[in-house]
Structure formats: C-alpha cells, structure tokens
Enzyme design. Structure first.
Site, PDB file in Angstrom:
ATOM      1  N   GLU A   1       4.870  -8.665 -16.612  1.00 30.69           N
ATOM      2  CA  GLU A   1       4.732  -9.007 -15.477  1.00 30.69           C
ATOM      3  C   GLU A   1       5.503 -10.031 -14.910  1.00 30.69           C
ATOM      4  OE1 GLU A   1       2.433  -8.483 -17.806  1.00 30.69           O
ATOM      5  OE2 GLU A   1       0.510  -7.832 -17.101  1.00 30.69           O
TER       6      GLU A   1
ATOM      7  N   TRP B   1     -10.967 -25.603 -30.018  1.00 35.14           N
ATOM      8  CA  TRP B   1      -9.881 -24.401 -30.173  1.00 35.14           C
ATOM      9  C   TRP B   1      -8.716 -24.653 -31.331  1.00 35.14           C
ATOM     10  CZ3 TRP B   1      -8.278 -22.346 -24.516  1.00 35.14           C
ATOM     11  CH2 TRP B   1      -9.386 -21.908 -24.023  1.00 35.14           C
TER      12      TRP B   1
ATOM     13  N   THR C   1       2.497  -2.225 -19.129  1.00 38.78           N
ATOM     14  CA  THR C   1       2.117  -3.409 -20.145  1.00 38.78           C
ATOM     15  C   THR C   1       1.313  -2.345 -21.323  1.00 38.78           C
ATOM     16  OG1 THR C   1      -0.173  -3.690 -19.395  1.00 38.78           O
ATOM     17  CG2 THR C   1       1.500  -5.179 -18.689  1.00 38.78           C
TER      18      THR C   1
ATOM     19  N   LYS D   1     -12.121 -20.181 -31.921  1.00 34.73           N
ATOM     20  CA  LYS D   1     -13.015 -21.042 -31.271  1.00 34.73           C
ATOM     21  C   LYS D   1     -13.850 -21.340 -32.494  1.00 34.73           C
ATOM     22  CE  LYS D   1     -12.733 -18.826 -26.964  1.00 34.73           C
ATOM     23  NZ  LYS D   1     -12.163 -17.755 -27.223  1.00 34.73           N
TER      24      LYS D   1
HETATM   25  P1  ADP Z   1       2.562  -6.628 -24.194  1.00 40.74           P
HETATM   26  O1  ADP Z   1       1.192  -7.192 -23.668  1.00 40.74           O
HETATM   27  O2  ADP Z   1       3.118  -5.361 -24.109  1.00 40.74           O
HETATM   28  O3  ADP Z   1       2.820  -7.210 -25.686  1.00 40.74           O
HETATM   29  P2  ADP Z   1       4.495  -8.209 -22.950  1.00 40.74           P
HETATM   30  O4  ADP Z   1       5.576  -8.061 -23.642  1.00 40.74           O
HETATM   31  O5  ADP Z   1       4.528  -8.497 -21.659  1.00 40.74           O
HETATM   32  O6  ADP Z   1       3.305  -7.340 -23.400  1.00 40.74           O
HETATM   33  O7  ADP Z   1       3.784  -9.837 -23.726  1.00 40.74           O
HETATM   34  C1  ADP Z   1       3.726 -10.762 -22.934  1.00 40.74           C
HETATM   35  C2  ADP Z   1       2.908 -11.743 -23.799  1.00 40.74           C
HETATM   36  O8  ADP Z   1       3.825 -11.948 -25.171  1.00 40.74           O
HETATM   37  C3  ADP Z   1       2.813 -13.047 -23.290  1.00 40.74           C
HETATM   38  O9  ADP Z   1       1.416 -13.193 -22.286  1.00 40.74           O
HETATM   39  C4  ADP Z   1       2.686 -13.814 -24.519  1.00 40.74           C
HETATM   40  O10 ADP Z   1       1.401 -14.037 -25.005  1.00 40.74           O
HETATM   41  C5  ADP Z   1       3.527 -13.618 -25.596  1.00 40.74           C
HETATM   42  N1  ADP Z   1       4.793 -14.184 -25.630  1.00 40.74           N
HETATM   43  C6  ADP Z   1       5.974 -13.821 -25.116  1.00 40.74           C
HETATM   44  N2  ADP Z   1       6.789 -14.610 -25.280  1.00 40.74           N
HETATM   45  C7  ADP Z   1       6.078 -15.630 -26.179  1.00 40.74           C
HETATM   46  C8  ADP Z   1       6.662 -16.972 -26.708  1.00 40.74           C
HETATM   47  N3  ADP Z   1       8.046 -17.196 -26.771  1.00 40.74           N
HETATM   48  N4  ADP Z   1       5.937 -17.517 -27.700  1.00 40.74           N
HETATM   49  C9  ADP Z   1       4.407 -17.209 -27.672  1.00 40.74           C
HETATM   50  N5  ADP Z   1       3.953 -15.848 -27.117  1.00 40.74           N
HETATM   51  C10 ADP Z   1       4.822 -15.280 -26.314  1.00 40.74           C
END
Ligand code: ADP
Length: 546
Positions: A331, A445, A185, A440
C-alpha cells in the site's frame, strides 16, 4: 498567484526516454530459462518494449486494460513493465507462490486481458486457465525454439509475439494520474486487495528511492533486486535503476539459492542488493558453510519483515557489507521508512549503532508518519510509547481497487498500516509487531519480533518464530519455534536461559519447539497465521492440561 513552471507530467514514459538518451548502453544482465546469463542494454530493452506495445495493441488490448504477468525477475518482465504502462495499459504482476484459488480470484477481480507466463510456471497457468474467462491472450516467456507444448488457447512464445513489430512506438501523452500498475496484497486475512499505482506515484517513489539517505542509487551502481518484481514492483528498482542508469542484474527464478546468488554477485560485481531477511539468511548460511566472502557488494537493503540484527552483524563483520533496514508495504509503493544514520551517530559505540540500525528507519520525505493509541490520539515520539502506525503521502494508496471505502483510512486520510510501532526522538521507527501477531499477556503486549531477533542471535539458531498460544491465566503466552543451523542441536531449556537478561523475564517464551522448517508466506515472510492454526491446541508447560 500561480507558479509559471511547465506542467510536465510525471510519467514512467519519461523514465524510459531519459534512460534511452542517457544510459542506453548501460548493461542489463538477465537469467532466463532459454539463456543462463543473457546480456542486454536499456536501449535494447526499451526497443523491444516498443515492439511489445505494438503487439499488445494489435492483439486488441486497449488503454486501461490489465496486462498480467506470472514471471520472475528478468529482462522480458522489464519490457512488459514499460510496454504496458507507457502504452496506457495497467501492468498486473501476479505472485506465483500464492494458492491457485487466490491467483484465480485476483485475475478475475482485476479482469486481466492477457497473461504473460514464465515456462516454469506454465503448469499453474494451464490448471487455472479454464477459470479465467477474461484472459484472451496467453504469451509464454521464451523464444520459438524453446516454446513448450501447451493446451493454453492460442498460446504463443514471447519472441514470436513481438517479432517483426516496429521498434518505435508512438507512446501516448499520459496524464500523470493514469494508473500504471496494480498489485494485490497477499490477503493473509480476507480477500486480497488491489493497490493501484499511478505514473505520478511511481515516479515520485523512484526519485525518493534514489535519494542519498535512502537507496542512494547512482549510475555507478550495479543493482541486484532479489525481491521479486511481483512483490510491490521489486521495491521500485525497475524504475529507479533506469532513472539513474545503474546496471541491473535480474536473477530469474533462483531467488533462495545462496550459491547462485553469490556467484552472480561476484561475476557481475554487484554493489547493491535488496531482499527479505530469509533470502539473506540463505546467502549467509551458504557463505559460512562454503567459506566464501563477498568482494564487491557494498550495501544490502532488507525489508518486508524485521531483519534480525544477527544478519546485519554477519554482513558487516564477515563481508564488510552495510545493511540498511527499510519498512513498507504494498500500500506504500512500498518504501515508507529507511534506515541511515544521522550526523554524529557513526561515532557512537558499535552496540549503540547496532540498536539504531535494528530499527526500521526514518520517514522518507513524502511519507508522513504517526503512531496512535486505542483512542486514536497521537502518541509521543519517545521510543517507548507504541501504537498503531499510520501513514500519509503521495505514494500511499487512497483506497483499494473496486472496494468501497472501509476502515483502512480515517477521515483525515491517514492510512492504518496494521503495524504496531514506537518512534524514537530521532524519528526512527521500530515495528514491534503486526497488530494481529502481537502477544497479549496479562493485559500487556509482548513483541514477537523482539523475541525472534533474540533467538536468532544465538549461534546455533538459523530461524525463529514466536506466536501467542492461549493460556488460561495470562490470555496468551509466547511459544518459540526454532530451526537449528545445519549440524547443530538446540536444547529448549538452554535457549530459554539464553533470553535471561536480554528481555524482561515475563517475556521469555514458555516453551521452545525445535522444528525442521518454518512455513513462509508467498512473499517470503514467516507465516504466523499457519503457525497459529497448527499450534492452536499446544499445551504450554505449567498450563492447565484439561
Ligand atoms: P503482505 O501482506 O503481502 O506480506 P506486504 O509485503 O505489503 O504484504 O507486507 C507489509 C508488511 O510487512 C508491513 O505491514 C509490516 O508488517 C511488514 N514489514 C515490512 N517491512 C518490515 C520491516 N522492515 N520490519 C518489520 N516488518 C516489516
């Protein structure tokens, strides 16, 4: 009593064998530095994967060792995917857009044995090399004629590395729980964390991706993954496409170039493409400015960040393309939810359909979802209650590489996604924020994503980001930063008026700043952390100037 079915292992090798038998002639088109549009087939890619597996074994890389890549989406990267995993090694895709210190940290943490690097990324590899003691072999992704001069110790071109090797490899019979790949990540907070995928989780995820209500991938599709192969395995496309025999179009490095993507989509008759919202913004802006349309594309899949409804509408109204919103994370392999309409929903008035499509979709079979409040108790699926989104399933990580169990998993095995969401009675989730991005205000929120979507719906706004800024009375208040569309000017007060009636009055951002560009993370998302740091001292109008 036990079932009496064959204990066939779910391995990536099985995907390769299936594709070889059934889809060997299906085309793969690949953009690489040494050939602007290289045409090959699954048969040839897997033949070369055999040659590469021999080369890796001869170089002394053994089962379980990590094989790293700093590469774009192209056929050689696909060969490395299969050669390493099917030989029992562990593919490790590195994101070249990370800070060099982070890449070095990740390579050392994973103890990568060899590193395949794209010529365009060579300077980065050269700068990092002295700090990467575990790397014994450097392979540059090009042919002998185009091999650049490099001080990397013992560096060879990819073509020289595999040349003369046997085109059949005795692939080992792997247990399906064997690790096939690892992806870190990006670690916007704290050190990066390694997610280790197994052959089983990858095969199940690819099968789920192909389901009709998910990507609905078929042999008749031509799929263009704009999402990089170093970003959660390009959302599983490198496995799902050969599984069904779809034609693959690999765009190489030019992922944010609207004109190039349009040309590729048209010339290769792409039917399905996948990427983060910023990519589609670039493409749509190019199409609008150049007066061009998309004639073959049928579907886009958008994920990685919330897709503003304005993008979906532009795809549908101007190009006849359906946009599907998906949610997931490194993940979760990454597919967790996918948006396709349920029976009868296509008869709803268009605005109601748009509201459903803007949500991140329903849980895919295999992924269990729930939302919980601060006390950990599960919240109702009423579309209103929002809380932390937790997930569980065979392609959700159960821990991180070389890290002791932390707070990410609870005692029942649920993984805390760090996202805040609500779930409606039909099971469609809506991500309102990342826990750390939520604003917040006065104990309530405010969803930064909803404010950003509203701003981007304005005809003159190209991109928007909303962050919380300290406020002495309300704790935090929203600050909106926008990039206007080329040639347009946007006035902050006018934009604040635009929000009236679209969101609750107390959600309307206190201030609007017009900027030339917004920072993005290595995975192409708005970098809210950088924005929060840059605007930490920003004084909102009406707040105490002291
Ligand atoms: P990084 O932390 O490297 O950006 P990821 O690609 O694993 O890693 O990111 C996952 C995160 O991206 C999710 O936990 C979420 O917050 C956000 N995310 C992924 N898809 C969406 C979506 N369709 N809408 C909103 N947020 C999203």
């Amino acid at each position: 009593m036990l079932g009496q079915m064959m204990p066939t292992q779910l391995t990536i090798t099985a995907i390769m064998r299936h594709a070889l038998r059934h889809h060997g002639d299906r085309e793969i088109v690949s953009v690489v530095a040494d050939a602007p549009l290289f045409r090959t087939t699954y048969r040839d890619v897997f033949r070369r994967a055999s040659m590469l597996a021999h080369a890796l074994a001869d170089a002394g890389v053994s089962a379980g060792e990590r094989v790293a890549t700093l590469a774009w989406n192209d056929h050689r990267h696909l060969e490395i995917y299969y050669a390493s995993s099917c030989a029992g090694m562990v593919l490790h895709t590195l994101n070249p857009r990370l800070f060099p210190e982070q890449i070095a940290w990740i390579v050392n943490h994973a103890e990568d044995r060899c590193l395949f690097v794209d010529p365009a990324i060579l300077p980065l590899a050269e700068a990092l090399a002295p700090r990467l003691p575990s790397v014994r072999h450097w392979i540059v992704l090009t042919d002998t004629a185009n091999m650049p001069d490099t001080p990397l110790p013992g560096a060879v071109s990819y073509e020289a590395f595999i040349e003369g090797r046997a085109a059949d490899y005795d692939w080992p019979d792997l247990h399906e729980d064997t690790a096939c790949s690892i992806c870190y990540t990006s670690g916007t907070t704290g050190d990066p964390k390694g997610v280790v995928y197994s052959h089983r989780s990858t095969v199940l995820h690819a099968m789920a991706a192909c389901m009709a209500d998910v990507m609905g991938l078929t042999q008749r599709d031509t799929v263009l993954p704009v999402v990089p192969m170093f970003h959660a395995n390009a959302w599983g496309v490198p496995y799902a496409a050969p599984m069904v025999g779809a034609k693959l179009v690999m765009p190489g490095p030019k992922l944010a170039d609207g004109e190039f993507l349009h040309r590729l989509m048209e010339s290769e008759k792409v039917t399905l493409s996948l990427g983060v919202p910023t990519i589609w913004m670039a493409l749509l802006q190019y199409l609008e400015a150049a007066g061009k349309t998309l004639t073959s594309l049928q579907r886009t899949i958008v994920g990685g960040a919330a897709c503003p409804p304005a993008i979906m509408q532009a795809f549908r109204d101007r190009h006849g393309v359906a946009t599907h919103h998906a949610w997931g994370m490194t993940e979760t392999s990454p597919l967790g939810t996918f948006n396709s309409l349920k029976q009868g929903m296509d008869a709803l008035p268009e605005p109601d359909q748009d509201d459903i499509r803007a949500r991140q979709g329903r849980g895919i079979f295999g992924v269990e979802l729930k939302i919980v409040g601060d006390d950990g108790a599960e919240l109702p699926w009423d579309g209103k209650a929002f809380g932390t989104l937790k997930v569980r399933g065979p392609w959700v990580c159960s821990g991180y590489f070389r890290l002791d169990a932390g707070t990410s998993h609870d005692t029942e095995g649920w993984f805390d996604t760090g996202d805040v969401a609500n779930i409606d009675p039909d099971g469609y989730i809506q991500i309102t924020d990342r826990t750390k991005d939520v604003i917040k205000s006065g104990g309530e929120w405010i969803s930064s994503i909803e404010l950003e979507n509203t701003a981007v719906a304005h005809a003159d706004v190209a991109e928007a980001a909303v962050i919380g800024v300290a406020h002495e009375r309300w704790t935090e208040r929203p600050l909106l930063l926008i990039v206007p569309k080329p040639g347009k000017t946007v006035d902050g007060e006018g934009l604040r008026r635009w929000f009236r009636g679209k969101v609750a009055d107390w959600w309307i951002p206190d201030d609007v700043l017009v900027v030339d560009e917004l920072p993005h993370t290595a995975t192409g998302k708005l970098n809210k952390l950088a924005l929060r740091e840059a605007y930490a001292d920003h004084k909102l109008p009406g707040s105490d100037p002291s």
